[in-house]
Scaffold this active site. Structure first.
Site, PDB file in Angstrom:
ATOM      1  N   GLY A   2       0.847  -1.232   0.368  1.00  0.00           N
ATOM      2  CA  GLY A   2      -0.054   0.346  -0.060  1.00  0.00           C
ATOM      3  C   GLY A   2       0.983   1.157   0.060  1.00  0.00           C
ATOM      4  O   GLY A   2       2.212   1.033   0.206  1.00  0.00           O
TER       5      GLY A   2
ATOM      6  N   PRO B  71       2.639   4.976   1.124  1.00  0.00           N
ATOM      7  CA  PRO B  71       2.951   5.394   2.308  1.00  0.00           C
ATOM      8  C   PRO B  71       1.943   6.177   3.365  1.00  0.00           C
ATOM      9  O   PRO B  71       1.513   6.565   3.448  1.00  0.00           O
ATOM     10  CB  PRO B  71       3.830   6.370   1.791  1.00  0.00           C
ATOM     11  N   GLY B  72       2.359   5.416   4.666  1.00  0.00           N
ATOM     12  CA  GLY B  72       0.955   6.228   5.496  1.00  0.00           C
ATOM     13  C   GLY B  72       0.260   5.448   5.795  1.00  0.00           C
ATOM     14  O   GLY B  72      -0.637   6.180   6.803  1.00  0.00           O
TER      15      GLY B  72
ATOM     16  N   GLY C 123      -0.008   3.096   7.098  1.00  0.00           N
ATOM     17  CA  GLY C 123      -0.193   1.632   8.572  1.00  0.00           C
ATOM     18  C   GLY C 123       0.318   0.424   8.947  1.00  0.00           C
ATOM     19  O   GLY C 123      -0.259  -0.489   9.329  1.00  0.00           O
ATOM     20  N   LYS C 124       1.047   0.209   7.538  1.00  0.00           N
ATOM     21  CA  LYS C 124       1.937  -1.082   7.499  1.00  0.00           C
ATOM     22  C   LYS C 124       2.681  -1.051   8.428  1.00  0.00           C
ATOM     23  O   LYS C 124       2.954  -2.698   9.445  1.00  0.00           O
ATOM     24  CB  LYS C 124       2.816  -0.805   6.335  1.00  0.00           C
TER      25      LYS C 124
ATOM     26  N   SER D  94      -5.233   3.071 -18.517  1.00  0.00           N
ATOM     27  CA  SER D  94      -6.488   2.896 -18.208  1.00  0.00           C
ATOM     28  C   SER D  94      -6.914   4.664 -18.378  1.00  0.00           C
ATOM     29  O   SER D  94      -8.126   4.602 -18.418  1.00  0.00           O
ATOM     30  CB  SER D  94      -6.486   3.520 -16.346  1.00  0.00           C
TER      31      SER D  94
ATOM     32  N   LYS E 297      -8.519   5.488  -7.062  1.00  0.00           N
ATOM     33  CA  LYS E 297      -8.943   6.333  -8.164  1.00  0.00           C
ATOM     34  C   LYS E 297      -9.952   6.893  -7.537  1.00  0.00           C
ATOM     35  O   LYS E 297     -10.920   7.463  -7.628  1.00  0.00           O
ATOM     36  CB  LYS E 297      -9.082   5.402  -9.311  1.00  0.00           C
TER      37      LYS E 297
END
Length: 840
Positions: free
Chosen positions: A388, A390-391, A393-394, A711, A754
């Site tokens: 995921g 940054p930031g 919560g990993k 896309s 998105k």
């Protein structure tokens, strides 16, 4: 070196006597310099025979034996000794092309056969030069002529050089006490400089090229200069050897002195009854720890063997400290020590909810693992990979998992790691070697089942030292890691009970074999509502505590938090949000500390006073879009973004001009969209002259940022269709999807990021590929209720849905592609038919 060469010279008859006896000289025909004559040739390997020297030679090659036998068959017993070139030396008989042109005329003084080898004593007489080679399959012969004797050009220079050479020889002999006296006399008593130089050339191991230069020297001046140069180099080597030997002897004497004193000290301690300290005490302590340690049989056997080696070594031995450090690592590792898991599922759920808002998929997976452990305690730990922006919560989620399980937590940062030995350790043969970081983490954790977080696994590098990602293949394989061998320990350690959690910002850089070993869990960005709840539940209370404030002294309104998230930060996670809230909290703490206020409540209108002007102006939904402009959605590592595709006609132009730093894939999507509309111009009411008489310029703003991916195909198609038909794209609609030349719309990824980006920009109508319908279940419920989602499967459906007139206050249904009307041919000024919608 010179000592060995001089000693060897004393064992072979290197003499100063005349080339032949008086009787032999009377019986031999006299050879005049310059007069050619034919003679057999003996090829010398790795040596050079000088005039006026006598050396023993061993002859065994067929051609060499034939040359000696031919010389012995004559009355003179003469042959030419010529050296083989250094680059042509081999085990085969030398050819004439392999030999130098200058050699030595040699007389055989004595011969003895031992088996198939002939041993001869050869005496050099004169220098010769080859005039013509006569080579057969049996032997090598040559027509040679004797070279004139070496002449002295400058007697004073020759005498000075000779004295310098004799002086250096005296220095060398002073450092070589083992040289026999007759050699000293032969060297120092030589009055002829040429004979002295040839004698030195025969006893110094100079190499073929240097010895040949001395033999080919035509003047005594040059010959003495060469001898002086080579002897000076040998003298430097002798002096260096003497210095090294002296230092080594000093170290040896010191070691012997230390050993004697240490033994005397042991004897004194034994007499006084104090033999409990020192080396013996360390060995006894290690043996006591080894006896009480719970070790596997293989580990105990190896530890016992190393401990026995340690007991036999003195403390000054280099291996003593290496073995002691190794045994300490072995005894400190948790081979069989585990922590008890908390199997209360309700308590684990409470802890997970207490630390993190949302992330239901991750929490459900952890609870599943606890349930499996509760039913089967010997199960292997899972290997998860959180992916995921940054930031989100990993890393903190890994700590929360460890707390919920009741396990120790260790974090191992892999970012920028390039050396495979960082994970596997270094072998003990290297100075300063130590175990890998996995084993070090287990040593710190003191249990064999911690939660071990492999942070930034997508940032691994590789170079000439190895590939760390390849080492992870074994570490993260449940079928192999139960016998993981660190290079330092070289003992099997069971990693199957370790709960591995890897984190990454993107899956692309992770090698496929490594990715296959992990269970990937995607952590998408947070919606505005989720960020608000996270700020209220976690960020604001934490910043109040960290900045020394008390509850009630500082508060942020919901509108202020939403404004910070939208205009002062640009991220999918909440790291910048917490940093910005902390900045406001510090300014509030300053006010309270200065006595300006007792409590401070910050609203959205007051943020400018605390944080200044907003730093970000994200793309907002435009109230009105001109023809040729469509709203798209993009995925980034920081979450999602809204972008606008702009197109304009170029009268009299040709082709398609593309700007905005678009990648190859995105450019191909633009060409495919134009080609499809051109081929179906009648279907969409577009005149053929639009393609023939006008060029098109397609631009995507934010030109400094590279953009790529398939896309944007749907958005580009809608923008071009709007440009050609004159109909405007609905300003409340954002779209994404890949197109094909046959008119199909294919699914894409990153939809949650998105859609959340479009929602933040104020867009409430989203157009998605029909095959992405299942992905909207990942959206937060509050966000989904505010959106109208249209699913399309063909380009014609995109144009029908994107170019229609905006309906006032539409309900938020989900529109199926099947419910859309069949495409009809209509002119640009016709009103499109209404869409049929179905409720969620």
């Amino acid at each position: 070196m010179l000592e060995d060469q001089v000693a060897a010279a004393t064992e072979k008859p290197v003499s100063q006597e005349p080339p032949a006896t008086a009787t032999e000289a009377q019986s031999l025909p006299e050879r005049q310099p310059g007069q050619p004559f034919e003679i057999p040739v003996l090829a010398l390997q790795n040596t050079t025979l000088f005039p006026e020297t006598v050396v023993p030679l061993a002859v065994g090659r067929p051609r060499s034996v034939a040359a000696v036998e031919a010389a012995l068959a004559t009355e003179e017993k003469l042959l030419a000794c010529i050296t083989v070139r250094a680059d042509a030396t081999n085990t085969q008989d030398a050819r004439s092309s392999d030999l130098y042109q200058v050699g030595t005329l040699t007389m055989i003084k004595r011969m003895e056969r031992i088996g198939e080898t002939m041993h001869i004593i050869a005496q050099g007489t004169d220098r010769i030069r080859v005039v013509e080679w006569k080579e057969t399959d049996v032997s090598v012969r040559a027509v040679v002529q004797i070279l004139p004797e070496v002449q002295v050009k400058d007697p004073e220079e020759v005498e000075a050089t000779k004295r310098n050479v004799q002086s250096m020889v005296q220095e060398a002999l002073a450092l070589l006490p083992g040289v026999p006296p007759e050699v000293r006399v032969a060297i120092l008593g030589s009055a002829e400089p040429v004979r002295l130089a040839y004698f030195l050339g025969s006893i110094l191991n100079l190499g073929v090229e240097q010895e040949q230069k001395m033999l080919e020297a035509d003047s005594a001046d040059e010959l003495l200069r060469l001898a002086h140069t080579y002897l000076a180099r040998e003298l430097e080597i002798i002096q260096l050897r003497s210095k090294i030997a002296t230092e080594a002897q000093s170290e040896m004497d010191k070691s012997q002195r230390d050993y004697i004193l240490r033994q005397q000290m042991k004897a004194i301690q034994k007499e006084l009854g104090e033999d409990e300290g020192g080396e013996r005490a360390e060995a006894d302590m290690l043996r006591e720890r080894l006896t009480g340690a719970d070790l596997p049989d293989e580990v105990r056997t190896e530890a016992e063997r190393e401990l026995k080696r340690l007991e036999k070594l003195p403390a000054a031995a280099p291996d003593y400290h290496v073995i002691r450090t190794y045994l300490e690592y072995v005894l400190e590792l948790p081979w069989r020590k585990s922590s008890a898991d908390k199997l209360d599922l309700k308590e684990a759920r409470r802890i997970l909810d207490e630390d993190h808002y949302g992330l239901e998929d991750v929490k459900e997976r952890i609870l599943e693992f606890l349930a499996v452990i509760k039913l089967r305690p010997d199960t292997k730990s899972p290997i998860l990979c959180f992916v995921g922006p940054p930031g989100v919560g990993k890393t903190s989620l890994g700590r929360s998992i460890a707390r919920a399980l009741g396990r120790q937590f260790e974090r191992l940062s892999l970012g920028g790691m390039r050396d495979e030995a960082e994970l596997r350790g270094h072998r003990r043969t290297y100075i300063g070697s130590m175990p890998g970081r996995v084993i070090q983490s287990l040593r710190r954790a003191e249990v064999n089942n911690p939660v071990l977080m492999l942070d930034e696994i997508d940032k691994l590098g590789n170079d000439y030292r190895g590939d760390p990602s390849s080492a992870l293949l074994e570490i993260l394989d449940p079928q192999q890691n139960n016998t993981f061998r660190d290079h330092y320990l070289d003992l099997p350690f069971d990693l199957s009970r370790v709960f591995f959690i890897a984190t990454a910002n993107q899956l692309g850089p992770i090698p496929p074999p490594l990715r296959d070993r992990m269970e990937v869990i995607n952590l998408a960005g947070y919606s505005d509502m989720e960020k608000l709840q996270i700020a209220k539940r976690y960020i604001i209370p934490r910043q109040i505590e960290e900045n020394g404030l008390k509850p009630g002294q500082f508060s942020l309104s919901d509108a202020a938090v939403e404004l910070i998230a939208a205009r002062y930060t640009r991220e999918a996670g909440v790291r910048q949000l917490e940093r910005t809230v902390g900045s406001v909290a510090r300014k509030v703490a300053l006010k309270i500390a200065q006595g300006e206020a007792e409590t401070v409540s910050v609203d959205a209108g007051e943020l400018h006073d605390y944080l200044g002007a907003p730093r970000f102006y994200p793309e907002q939904a435009r109230k009105e879009l001109p023809a040729g402009v469509a709203t798209g959605m993009a995925w980034t590592e920081m979450g999602g973004e809204v972008l606008f595709i702009e197109a304009t006609l170029l009268p009299g132009g040709r082709g398609l001009t593309i700007t905005g730093q678009l990648g190859e894939v995105m450019q191909e999507s633009a060409r495919a969209a134009q080609s499809y509309l051109w081929s179906h111009a009648n279907e969409f009411g577009i005149g053929a002259e639009m393609f023939q008489e006008y060029g098109v310029h397609l631009h995507v703003p934010a030109g400094a940022i590279p953009k790529d991916g398939p896309s944007a195909g749907v958005t580009i198609t809608a923008a071009l269709a709007s440009l050609y038909t004159g109909r405007r794209v609905r300003p409340d609609t954002a779209m994404t999807g890949e197109i094909t030349l046959s008119g199909l719309v294919f699914p894409v990824g990153g939809l949650k990021e998105k859609i959340l980006a479009a929602h933040r920009a104020g867009i409430r109508r989203i157009m998605l590929p029909a095959r992405n319908e299942a992905d909207i279940e990942d959206l937060p419920e509050d966000t989904r209720q505010e959106l109208q989602i249209v699913f399309v499967s063909r380009i014609s459906e995109v144009i029908d849905a994107a170019l229609e007139v905006l309906v006032a206050n539409p309900p938020p249904p989900i529109i199926s592609a099947a419910s859309l009307p069949e495409t009809v041919v209509r002119q640009a000024d016709q009103t499109p038919p209404p869409l049929n919608v179905r409720p969620v």
